[in-house]
Design a protein around this motif. Structure first.
Motif, short mmCIF file in Angstrom:
data_model
loop_
_atom_site.label_atom_id
_atom_site.label_comp_id
_atom_site.label_asym_id
_atom_site.label_seq_id
_atom_site.Cartn_x
_atom_site.Cartn_y
_atom_site.Cartn_z
N GLU A 58 -1.47 0.71 0.32
CA GLU A 58 -0.99 -0.11 -0.79
C GLU A 58 0.35 -0.77 -0.44
N ASN A 59 0.59 -1.89 -1.10
CA ASN A 59 1.86 -2.62 -0.92
C ASN A 59 2.07 -3.07 0.53
N GLU A 61 3.23 -5.48 3.32
CA GLU A 61 4.30 -6.48 3.37
C GLU A 61 3.98 -7.62 4.33
N THR A 80 2.31 4.43 7.62
CA THR A 80 1.60 4.18 6.37
C THR A 80 1.36 5.50 5.66
N LYS A 163 3.57 -10.72 -11.46
CA LYS A 163 3.88 -9.95 -10.25
C LYS A 163 2.59 -9.74 -9.48
N ARG A 165 0.57 -8.06 -5.96
CA ARG A 165 0.62 -6.97 -4.99
C ARG A 165 -0.60 -7.07 -4.08
N SER A 167 -2.94 -4.91 -1.17
CA SER A 167 -3.30 -3.68 -0.48
C SER A 167 -4.44 -3.99 0.50
#
Length: 300
Positions: A58-59, A61, A80, A163, A165, A167
């Motif tokens: 998840e998340n 970058e 991770t 927002k 995100r 994954s």
């Protein structure tokens, strides 16, 4: 906590967490859905062998760096958390490759279809939840640089603020470390919850709280006679059950019933939680382990 001779920091690395019935995280939910879907084997021969747990980071970058540095996740295992799992099935529709994803851990009430060409029956964007204060939308698609990964996009809208995100779900091979890594990691996660949802995945009742050394409180929500109720309560007020105001006991009992727990179970859980949260040494160790995992996954 029961061991006088061993700290949590010493105990945690060698602990092998059990999967407890009716107390599932995403790992247990994935295993449960695979077990239940085996009844489809007669009508869909081969479905049992095609089912697998798949891992999710998840998340993300840097999408390009993550998906192009290695064919699979092995190069990133140090950095991770692998903190989520789903159930995956590889499929072909008229020769076109795709994958079915079932994610009960995030309470998605549908099986998502992800086609490599993003054509029918590809699910695309859908609304996961639409509450007055927040709308969440999800979308899944194969990564164009590396088809071993499915991108999971989340869009959260609160008022005029949006927002996003990202994954990544690794779908080429089964995830074999779900209990040893993901279940164990989630034991020291610094946000805890006990929730009930309807068949569509919408929250109906529950409690949730961050783990903190100070200002320890939790949020409880349920359907009351005057509609949705949301209360913030301090843990230390549950240390002595006889001192809890009758009004609060009544609200806890309403939440207890909507969580489908045994009579008095939620009140008992809250008392045990309050006792744990007041153990400063234990909480310091637990939060310290979580911090180390976060630092390790960030490469620091």
């Amino acid at each position: 906590m029961a061991s006088p001779d061993e700290s949590l920091t010493e105990f945690f690395p060698k602990y092998n967490p059990p999967i407890r019935a009716h107390k599932y995280t995403c790992v247990g939910l994935g295993m449960e859905v695979m077990k239940r879907l085996k009844v489809l084997e007669k009508d869909f021969p081969g479905i049992t062998k095609s089912m697998m747990l798949v891992s999710c980071d998840e998340n993300i970058e840097d999408l390009i760096d993550y998906t192009t540095s290695f064919p699979g996740p092995q190069g990133f295992l140090i950095e991770t958390e692998k903190d989520h799992v789903l159930v995956g099935f590889h499929v072909r529709v008229a020769g076109r490759p795709g994958v079915f994803l079932s994610d009960l851990g995030y309470h998605i009430s549908r099986v998502v279809t992800v086609m490599a060409d993003r054509c029918y029956p590809h699910t695309g964007w859908f609304t996961q939840s639409d509450e007055p204060h927040c709308r969440k939308e999800y979308s899944y698609q194969f990564n164009v640089h590396n088809p071993s990964y499915v991108e999971w996009h989340e869009r959260e809208t609160r008022g005029d603020k949006v927002k996003e995100r990202l994954s990544l779900v690794y779908v080429t091979k089964a995830y074999l470390s779900a209990v040893a890594v993901t279940e164990k990691r989630n034991l020291v996660w610094d946000l805890r919850s006990l929730l009930a949802r309807d068949p569509k995945g919408h929250l109906t009742a529950g409690i949730y709280f961050p783990l903190k050394k100070k200002d320890q409180q939790f949020t409880m929500f349920f359907d009351g006679v005057n509609g949705k109720q949301r209360k913030k309560l301090k843990f230390d007020s549950f240390l002595e059950l006889q001192k809890i105001p009758d009004e609060v006991v009544d609200e806890v009992e309403q939440c207890n019933d909507q969580l489908r727990l045994r009579d008095g179970e939620l009140l008992s859980v809250l008392k045990r939680l309050a006792t744990i949260m007041t153990d400063e040494e234990y909480m310091t160790e637990l939060l310290g382990i979580n911090d180390k995992i976060v630092q390790l996954s960030a490469g620091t």
